[in-house]
Design a protein around this motif. Sequence first.
Motif, PDB file in Angstrom:
ATOM      1  N   TRP A   1       0.787  -0.816  -0.094  1.00 10.94           N
ATOM      2  CA  TRP A   1      -0.274   0.067   0.101  1.00 10.94           C
ATOM      3  C   TRP A   1       0.859   1.239  -0.011  1.00 10.94           C
ATOM      4  CZ3 TRP A   1      -4.705   1.123  -0.800  1.00 10.94           C
ATOM      5  CH2 TRP A   1      -5.208   2.690  -0.840  1.00 10.94           C
ATOM      6  N   ARG A   2       1.692   1.017   0.794  1.00  9.59           N
ATOM      7  CA  ARG A   2       2.302   2.353   0.804  1.00  9.59           C
ATOM      8  C   ARG A   2       2.925   2.681   0.033  1.00  9.59           C
ATOM      9  NH1 ARG A   2       7.767   3.422   0.911  1.00  9.59           N
ATOM     10  NH2 ARG A   2       8.836   1.264   1.035  1.00  9.59           N
ATOM     11  N   LEU A   3       3.590   1.334  -1.230  1.00  9.77           N
ATOM     12  CA  LEU A   3       4.953   2.206  -2.606  1.00  9.77           C
ATOM     13  C   LEU A   3       3.571   2.642  -3.196  1.00  9.77           C
ATOM     14  CD1 LEU A   3       6.469  -1.833  -2.294  1.00  9.77           C
ATOM     15  CD2 LEU A   3       7.464   0.564  -2.735  1.00  9.77           C
ATOM     16  N   TRP A   4       2.275   1.748  -3.400  1.00  6.61           N
ATOM     17  CA  TRP A   4       1.340   1.773  -3.959  1.00  6.61           C
ATOM     18  C   TRP A   4       0.598   3.704  -3.982  1.00  6.61           C
ATOM     19  CZ3 TRP A   4      -4.153   4.089  -3.322  1.00  6.61           C
ATOM     20  CH2 TRP A   4      -4.553   4.188  -4.271  1.00  6.61           C
ATOM     21  N   ARG A   5       1.527   4.079  -2.801  1.00  9.96           N
ATOM     22  CA  ARG A   5       0.937   5.709  -2.371  1.00  9.96           C
ATOM     23  C   ARG A   5       2.372   6.288  -3.492  1.00  9.96           C
ATOM     24  NH1 ARG A   5      -3.257   6.674   1.672  1.00  9.96           N
ATOM     25  NH2 ARG A   5      -3.350   7.849  -0.182  1.00  9.96           N
ATOM     26  N   ASN A   6       3.401   6.368  -3.373  1.00 12.13           N
ATOM     27  CA  ASN A   6       4.289   6.408  -3.764  1.00 12.13           C
ATOM     28  C   ASN A   6       4.748   6.360  -5.104  1.00 12.13           C
ATOM     29  OD1 ASN A   6       4.775   7.568  -0.870  1.00 12.13           O
ATOM     30  ND2 ASN A   6       6.143   5.915  -0.622  1.00 12.13           N
ATOM     31  N   GLY A   7       3.575   5.910  -5.354  1.00 15.69           N
ATOM     32  CA  GLY A   7       3.295   6.710  -6.831  1.00 15.69           C
ATOM     33  C   GLY A   7       3.361   4.847  -7.838  1.00 15.69           C
ATOM     34  N   ALA A   8       3.738   3.413  -7.693  1.00 11.35           N
ATOM     35  CA  ALA A   8       4.037   2.231  -8.414  1.00 11.35           C
ATOM     36  C   ALA A   8       2.492   1.967  -8.769  1.00 11.35           C
ATOM     37  CB  ALA A   8       3.996   1.118  -7.155  1.00 11.35           C
TER      38      ALA A   8
ATOM     39  N   LEU B   1      -2.403  -4.289  -7.736  1.00  5.85           N
ATOM     40  CA  LEU B   1      -2.339  -3.075  -9.150  1.00  5.85           C
ATOM     41  C   LEU B   1      -3.354  -2.160  -9.203  1.00  5.85           C
ATOM     42  CD1 LEU B   1      -3.780  -6.425 -11.171  1.00  5.85           C
ATOM     43  CD2 LEU B   1      -1.261  -6.059 -10.650  1.00  5.85           C
ATOM     44  N   ASP B   2      -2.912  -1.104  -9.445  1.00  5.72           N
ATOM     45  CA  ASP B   2      -3.425   0.139  -9.477  1.00  5.72           C
ATOM     46  C   ASP B   2      -4.850  -0.291 -10.769  1.00  5.72           C
ATOM     47  OD1 ASP B   2      -3.090   3.541  -8.972  1.00  5.72           O
ATOM     48  OD2 ASP B   2      -3.977   2.654 -11.086  1.00  5.72           O
ATOM     49  N   ARG B   3      -6.107   0.386 -10.617  1.00  6.75           N
ATOM     50  CA  ARG B   3      -6.980   0.307 -10.763  1.00  6.75           C
ATOM     51  C   ARG B   3      -7.041   0.329 -12.324  1.00  6.75           C
ATOM     52  NH1 ARG B   3     -11.625  -1.269 -11.232  1.00  6.75           N
ATOM     53  NH2 ARG B   3     -11.080  -1.153  -9.205  1.00  6.75           N
ATOM     54  N   LYS B   4      -5.709   1.704 -13.035  1.00  6.22           N
ATOM     55  CA  LYS B   4      -5.190   1.898 -14.569  1.00  6.22           C
ATOM     56  C   LYS B   4      -5.351   0.410 -14.951  1.00  6.22           C
ATOM     57  CE  LYS B   4      -1.533   4.526 -14.225  1.00  6.22           C
ATOM     58  NZ  LYS B   4      -2.078   5.711 -13.499  1.00  6.22           N
ATOM     59  N   VAL B   5      -4.867  -0.141 -14.072  1.00  3.68           N
ATOM     60  CA  VAL B   5      -3.967  -1.746 -15.293  1.00  3.68           C
ATOM     61  C   VAL B   5      -4.786  -2.900 -15.278  1.00  3.68           C
ATOM     62  CG1 VAL B   5      -2.095  -3.677 -14.494  1.00  3.68           C
ATOM     63  CG2 VAL B   5      -1.423  -1.072 -13.513  1.00  3.68           C
ATOM     64  N   VAL B   6      -6.026  -2.656 -13.781  1.00  2.73           N
ATOM     65  CA  VAL B   6      -6.962  -3.571 -13.496  1.00  2.73           C
ATOM     66  C   VAL B   6      -7.630  -3.790 -15.158  1.00  2.73           C
ATOM     67  CG1 VAL B   6      -8.748  -4.163 -12.749  1.00  2.73           C
ATOM     68  CG2 VAL B   6      -7.009  -3.574 -10.728  1.00  2.73           C
ATOM     69  N   ARG B   7      -7.582  -2.553 -14.984  1.00  2.00           N
ATOM     70  CA  ARG B   7      -8.401  -2.111 -16.706  1.00  2.00           C
ATOM     71  C   ARG B   7      -8.480  -2.682 -17.890  1.00  2.00           C
ATOM     72  NH1 ARG B   7      -9.760   3.711 -15.807  1.00  2.00           N
ATOM     73  NH2 ARG B   7      -9.895   3.805 -13.993  1.00  2.00           N
ATOM     74  N   VAL B   8      -6.957  -2.000 -18.023  1.00  2.00           N
ATOM     75  CA  VAL B   8      -6.328  -2.859 -18.718  1.00  2.00           C
ATOM     76  C   VAL B   8      -6.381  -4.614 -18.754  1.00  2.00           C
ATOM     77  CG1 VAL B   8      -3.776  -3.729 -19.674  1.00  2.00           C
ATOM     78  CG2 VAL B   8      -4.655  -1.541 -19.653  1.00  2.00           C
ATOM     79  N   LEU B   9      -5.644  -5.426 -18.379  1.00  2.00           N
ATOM     80  CA  LEU B   9      -6.535  -6.648 -17.906  1.00  2.00           C
ATOM     81  C   LEU B   9      -7.932  -7.277 -17.872  1.00  2.00           C
ATOM     82  CD1 LEU B   9      -4.332  -7.531 -14.029  1.00  2.00           C
ATOM     83  CD2 LEU B   9      -3.563  -7.337 -17.041  1.00  2.00           C
ATOM     84  N   LEU B  10      -8.866  -6.227 -17.524  1.00  2.00           N
ATOM     85  CA  LEU B  10      -9.867  -6.620 -17.766  1.00  2.00           C
ATOM     86  C   LEU B  10     -10.807  -6.272 -19.523  1.00  2.00           C
ATOM     87  CD1 LEU B  10     -12.135  -5.916 -14.714  1.00  2.00           C
ATOM     88  CD2 LEU B  10     -11.819  -7.579 -15.059  1.00  2.00           C
ATOM     89  N   GLU B  11     -10.386  -6.305 -20.151  1.00  2.00           N
ATOM     90  CA  GLU B  11     -10.597  -4.744 -21.474  1.00  2.00           C
ATOM     91  C   GLU B  11      -9.805  -5.896 -22.500  1.00  2.00           C
ATOM     92  OE1 GLU B  11      -9.905  -1.395 -22.509  1.00  2.00           O
ATOM     93  OE2 GLU B  11     -11.986  -0.914 -20.645  1.00  2.00           O
ATOM     94  N   LEU B  12      -8.679  -7.089 -21.176  1.00  2.00           N
ATOM     95  CA  LEU B  12      -8.245  -8.188 -22.546  1.00  2.00           C
ATOM     96  C   LEU B  12      -9.442  -8.979 -22.958  1.00  2.00           C
ATOM     97  CD1 LEU B  12      -4.862  -9.084 -20.686  1.00  2.00           C
ATOM     98  CD2 LEU B  12      -4.892  -7.312 -22.102  1.00  2.00           C
ATOM     99  N   PRO B  13      -8.939  -9.401 -24.928  1.00  6.54           N
ATOM    100  CA  PRO B  13     -10.091 -10.472 -24.965  1.00  6.54           C
ATOM    101  C   PRO B  13     -10.066 -11.734 -24.746  1.00  6.54           C
ATOM    102  CG  PRO B  13      -8.973  -9.385 -26.862  1.00  6.54           C
ATOM    103  CD  PRO B  13      -8.637  -9.311 -25.324  1.00  6.54           C
ATOM    104  N   GLU B  14      -9.262 -12.124 -24.416  1.00  9.66           N
ATOM    105  CA  GLU B  14      -8.563 -13.741 -24.627  1.00  9.66           C
ATOM    106  C   GLU B  14      -9.817 -14.341 -23.069  1.00  9.66           C
ATOM    107  OE1 GLU B  14      -5.918 -11.331 -24.056  1.00  9.66           O
ATOM    108  OE2 GLU B  14      -4.202 -12.550 -23.108  1.00  9.66           O
TER     109      GLU B  14
END
Length: 327
Positions: free
Chosen positions: A107-114, A159-172
């Motif tokens: 969580w700390r790493l994420w808050r720092n931008g990861a 995973l950041d929300r951005k990354v989750v969105r990318v993964l959920l949009e994968l069609p496979e």
Amino acid sequence: MALLSIVLPAYNEEQNIAITADRLSSLLEQNNIDYELVFISDGSSDNTFEQIVNAAAENPRIKGAEFSRNFGKEAGIFAGLELTEGDAVIVMDCDLQHPPEVIPEMWRLWRNGAEVVEGIKIGRGREGLLHKAFAGLFYKIMSAFIKMDMNSSSDYKLLDRKVVRVLLELPERNTFFRALTFWAGFRTESVYYEVQERQYGRSKWSFVSLMKYAITNATSFSTLPLQAVTIMGFVSIFFSFILAVQTLVKYCSGTAVEGFTTVILLILIIGGFLMISLGIIGHYIGRIYEEVKGRPRYIISRTTENVPEAVKGVWKKRQGTNIERKT
Ligand code: UDP
Ligand code: MG
């Protein structure tokens, strides 16, 4: 305040749900992290889903769903991701083998931008010798195939929300979560953890299921095996060229090539190469067939009451059925 979602795929884990929910909620409350827990019961044949419903009744931050049958952990992870609303999402096993203590650090790493925080295993827990050797070999091969260091990586990640969105949009349909985050990229940090002993129940993996997992994932991430077919072709052409020269020289000098041995060997070798090649190609065709059918990754049969309507709508649309049972 930022919200942290935790996705926990669970297959026949009735004894672990309540304990895991308690451990996680007290840890997160202590650390003042706003959270939600998303349990996905992967077609469990025990009372896993009932346990999730009970946990949800006690703590409104807990929600979950049940699959209509066992669809596998990958499907569980993706269904869980769909259900999350957090700004950051952690995926972890619900048997407490992934120690919750590293969550504040993630969580700390994420808050720092990861944008991705990979959980890296140190030591592999107490796994069988065969299992260990096989897992080691699998990750070596995988790493070579996809040109990323997969060794010691696990499904324990933030995973950041951005990354989750990318993964959920994968069609496979056939996904390999562990490697997909490498593939997706983004700013990645790591945390290290020791794999813990399983609390209750036993590992859901048999040697055969691990083997299948390895082959499916290796081929879903790489077309290297197909290139191996071409390489085999070149190798046999090279040898047939040498043999051809030898045969001609012997023919011209009046001595015949030694009879049957050569012929039998050639037939066996070429036959073997051909069959392996067909097998590899067949495997890829099988995978294409599965993808082309476009079936949903999973089917939801029940959900806890607090699952948002929007998510239910997505699921309904995808599987073409009503996920609510009319009683
Ligand atoms: N799991 C799942 N579906 C399956 C098999 C496993 O959702 O078909 C879940 C399981 O409940 C656990 C996680 O995946 O939360 C890891 O499984 P397990 O502990 O059996 O694997 P191991 O830790 O031995 O690799
Ligand atoms: Mg486990």
